[in-house]
Design an enzyme around this catalytic site. Structure first.
Site, short mmCIF file in Angstrom:
data_model
loop_
_atom_site.label_atom_id
_atom_site.label_comp_id
_atom_site.label_asym_id
_atom_site.label_seq_id
_atom_site.Cartn_x
_atom_site.Cartn_y
_atom_site.Cartn_z
CB SER A 83 42.76 38.42 42.77
OG SER A 83 41.71 38.86 43.60
CE1 TYR A 117 37.32 35.58 47.77
CE2 TYR A 117 38.31 37.36 46.52
CZ TYR A 117 38.38 36.43 47.54
OH TYR A 117 39.49 36.35 48.32
CB THR A 132 38.25 32.13 47.17
OG1 THR A 132 39.38 32.40 46.36
CG2 THR A 132 38.64 32.23 48.64
CE LYS A 147 44.00 30.86 47.61
NZ LYS A 147 43.23 31.78 48.47
CG HIS A 168 41.97 33.73 52.50
ND1 HIS A 168 40.82 33.55 51.78
CD2 HIS A 168 42.50 34.90 52.06
CE1 HIS A 168 40.64 34.59 50.96
NE2 HIS A 168 41.66 35.41 51.12
#
Lengths: 361, 361, 361, 361
Positions: B106, B129, B155, B232, B256
């Site tokens: 992440s 992100y 994402t 995603k 999520h």
């Protein structure tokens, strides 16, 4: 300032502050409270299908009967805000104005419609119950016009009070000294001395209001007033059509918060067929069970232009007066903005049924 | 070694080990947590129709974007594994490698993407992100490429953090000293000093990330990087089509973990229409609510190539560090192998909708 | 006077007053009590679509087989009112007369049919069980005619007593001294000395009644009596057709209050197809699960002419004797009048399916 | 004698008598026990439409593969009756004979198939698991034929034991000294010394049985034996067709009492499509969730010729040995007879789908 996690949680907090009879009067519904629960449950049965990467900064502003609102949530007409805080409707009207939305004053307010109008300069509607004595009714309408109310919101679902088991169990009556602001003190309280084991309010209504209201009364109201007419309490598509034919400028799809006929459908269940019947000929509002920003979206996606928020406003008043009512509105606005962003929806004025998904759970 | 009966049971065990705020941050979802619950409930509404006497010794191996996996379960990208164990993402990456599957690191890891890449030689993706400061974003992408990540997993469902009532109630902030490994210490923690009664993470995200991400940003990412792109957070078939048109090599059908828009459908509910829209033009993964070997089968039978496992990995880390995360993966592998055998299914690559049965319960 | 909030609440109050075995005998149902619960649940699945502004003052009066009723609610035939109060059926018959409705006396009453007929001058029916000894049966029919009963209500769903687990658990037998008023004292109580661990009543019925009743027995009854015949216990449309063909003047859609075949549908579920089969050729009544005024409306809107009220009458008797039974009837009348008003329905004789809405909850 | 109110209640009584591990082994199911619960729930979703005045004295007798049964309920094959009472399968076989029905002896019985055959002269089947060592398997088949078993009932749904969380939690192993009667003492118990935290039985099965059984093995069984072949564990219509094509005389629609693939449909859900596929070419039995006489009717009305009763037999054995097992069978017979009477159904051999009604509850 009232710190809000979510609107549902306020009910429990308010319950600890209010006398049992008062809390039950506000929180309760008709009969087995099926409709009361169903208003919430029906929202939960609708899923939302979010779209991604639309880069939206959602616009929440809209208009209702031409009045600009900062977001599509009005304050629903409710009786006796004085049950919740001393400033009663003055607090709520100021909160609505601070949130740049519209306050609907009830015939059964504790403060007079003139006091309410005078406390803040903002769009406002007057909610009307029709009294057997048409002189009383006409006087209310004329006073509302004189006080600058922008529309007349006639409640059509209350020929009599619903079967309110909680109020009967509690032999509910408002605390002494709390009077109806729109009437002379003596007449307003005379009937509240109901027999034991009955709701004082139900008795008052049965005595004073006209249980035999018809569409002719709607016509009569249009004759005696030039204010736009909003009919609150429509659930059947055929009544929606009649409303348009009788000149309603807007209708409110409402089951009176589940307080009238138990077994009436959830408002979000009734809305689509009503919207089809209206076919754009009048504005459509909805109340009943709205607690989350996503509920507002679901109502708008089904054809409502805006929703009215009821009980949470009274919990806010109970917990923190005017600031509490304002916090409730601001919380819902924040939830709505976030939900619009996560849904990828640009504007509250362009939500459609493509955002909705029925889930069989 | 962590002895596992089933993955659901781990949550209760982990709850006893973690601070309330941390547990709630991981376990919680958006709004009323309808989507969180629905992710599980929707799996339970699907029955499996087993075939007998097929003499299968099921094959679990598959590939995702060409990377060989010993079974079709990846480790989902999740922020801050350091909340659960000191080795943080290093433990998880090693567990994933030991299980011969793929780890998705992440952006909000506690260890840097380089440290993660260096801890074990195995396929890995970097979850991205997009920061308002595109320089920050570009730097992340370039570092991921340099560190040998095999794909970029963008994402797309988090322009803002969802309505996380638990985090707000807990005024959740990570314990002091826990910083984001991919950023300079000072910048990474600066924003975590959020106002009281707000989630520090939500505040960080609102300040740092670009809430207005669009498909153009997807194009920009493809321009600055040759890594295959995984999107995603896709739920709508129309977005699945757009993903293909914008060159996504794979999508993850995801809500999520029920943490963003509450009211979004369960992923297993959304999957079939998405799979129809993709029509084989990209690989499809799914996350959300996978807890049993039979859930993996249901997802694959509906068109997913593999699933991503989230919270149970963190419970495993909490209870037994790297060994715990590995035990979670091995438990799910064992369940999947047994379920494939009982279903009479030969290979995870050939599961189809004929194995599924909708039960109206 | 008994102060009633709603009829459901009476059951709990009565439970505190009655011996366990007696309460369970009255409150219980067959098998797993699915049908017992379903009688209520099926009403709850039907929504009502209220109409507004119709200015109605609802008319509740109707007739059943020509007998005028002040509202469409009869007192259902039930055995042994003496379990609940000393005046037994005399109290109930007087309450029914006071409410201007019709009392249906049971073959298994504690007072004789002549005593019941003599206590008040009002319309009344005699409910018949057919004894193996046709002489006993014929005598009952002739006595009913002589005592001025207006119709014969043959129960067709009880060849044997249903599987009553509660009665078996309690080894239920009526308290000593309580005898069947329509029979010689010795014969009436002889069989109640059942073996341990069995319901005394079930044993009595198995010994005395004809388990092999057929449509020929219906014809025989029509031959020996000129009283109009009502068949109680019809659920299948084909049986409704047969009832008409065998000269029934009315049928009662009934599952015996969920006390006979567990798994039989709720009466409100069975009603529509039965009404279609009857097609106006006989009058249709319904019992089972009626507790609210809105339930009466739902039954009438589906094709029933009136409903029969059962257990709540016995709770009223238990709590306040004749006055209690009357209070129950008056409460239901008040609920019905209010619900009709809120529904905007003019008369109980003109309710139709347009008032109903199926909600998938 | 065991006094039975209903079969469901026996489970609680038995729970108090058995060690936790043993109770859980018998009562439990696979995975989340969805299928276990669904076996019961799916019966409850089917309503029965009773017919009146048919004057029936129901006939319960039937045949299964030519063997006369006094009622359509067989004793299902279950392992290790010795867990419940000392006489183990001898008690059960005698109870089945006393009830004039058929006993199916399990490969995993505690008494040998010869002892069981010798204890009473009655129809009996032998349930077969296929061992990796085909010599062991062939020996079992030949011994069954020699001992006069009337049919071979091959379980096809257990290549491996299902995911039994309860057994794993309890590290279940049968009490020491309890051995498999069909095998040499040493071999039978050798494998039960499983590693800690695993079910000993699951380990035994994984080591001994052939997980890769195919339709060719069915053909092989038909070659080595002239006994009629019953395939137990069919759920998919396509497998039902294959069973017929491979010469099965009967099939059992079964999900192994919810103990194998969790997520497999309830047997009563799977039955109709299987019955359509069979189209009369083989006899159809069903097990799973049968607890009430009405459940037997629902299964027969959907196309089964008879049902097999499982766990309640073991509860009866636990509570009162042979007399307990017999009491269970007699109780179900009494329920079935009463339910047939109340349904107005003449014979168990002529029940059809016209007795069934699907209720959306």
């Amino acid at each position: 300032m009232l710190d809000i996690i979510n609107l549902d949680g306020l009910e429990t907090l308010a319950e600890a502050r209010l006398p049992r009879g008062t809390f039950d009067y506000i929180a309760g519904g008709g009969g087995d409270e099926w409709t009361l629960r169903e208003n919430r449950a029906a929202f939960a049965r609708l899923a939302l299908l979010p779209r991604m990467l639309r880069g939206v900064t959602p616009s929440l502003a809209t208009t209702v009967l031409g009045a600009p609102l900062s977001f599509p949530v009005l304050v629903a007409p409710m009786a006796m805000h004085g049950l919740c805080c001393d400033d009663a409707e003055l607090a709520t009207a100021r909160a609505a104005a601070a949130a740049q939305t519209l306050f609907v004053a009830s015939t059964l307010s504790n403060r007079s419609l003139e006091e309410i109008a005078g406390t803040v300069d903002a769009p406002r509607w007057f909610q009307l119950y029709v009294y057997r004595d048409r002189g009383v009714t006409r006087a209310l309408v004329e006073r509302a016009a004189a006080a600058g109310y922008d529309a007349l919101c006639l409640t059509v679902d209350t020929p009599l009070t619903g079967q309110r088991d909680r109020d009967k169990r509690n032999a509910f009556r408002p605390r002494p000294g709390l009077s109806f602001g729109n009437f002379e003190a003596e007449s307003a309280t005379a009937d509240l001395g109901a027999p034991n084991n009955e709701s004082a309010l139900a008795t008052y209504i049965a005595h004073q209001w006209d249980a035999a209201l018809t569409w002719r009364d709607v016509e009569w109201l249009r004759e005696i007033s030039s204010m736009p007419l909003v009919l609150k309490g429509i659930l059947a598509p055929a009544d929606a059509t009649l409303a348009v034919e009788h000149g309603a400028a807007a209708i409110v799809v409402s089951n009176h918060g589940g307080r009238q006929l138990d077994g009436a459908p959830a408002t979000i269940t009734a809305l689509p067929a009503v919207a089809d019947a209206i076919a754009g000929r009048a504005e459509i509002l909805l109340d009943g069970g709205v607690r989350r920003g996503t509920d507002v979206i679901k109502a708008l996606a089904h054809g409502a232009r805006a929703v009215l928020l009821g009980r949470p406003i009274l919990w806010g008043l109970t917990l923190a007066g005017e600031a509490g009512a304002l916090a409730v509105l601001e919380h819902l606005r924040a939830e709505l903005r976030l939900a619009m962003t996560l849904l990828g929806a640009e504007s509250v004025t362009s939500l459609g049924r493509d955002s909705l998904l029925r889930v069989d759970d």
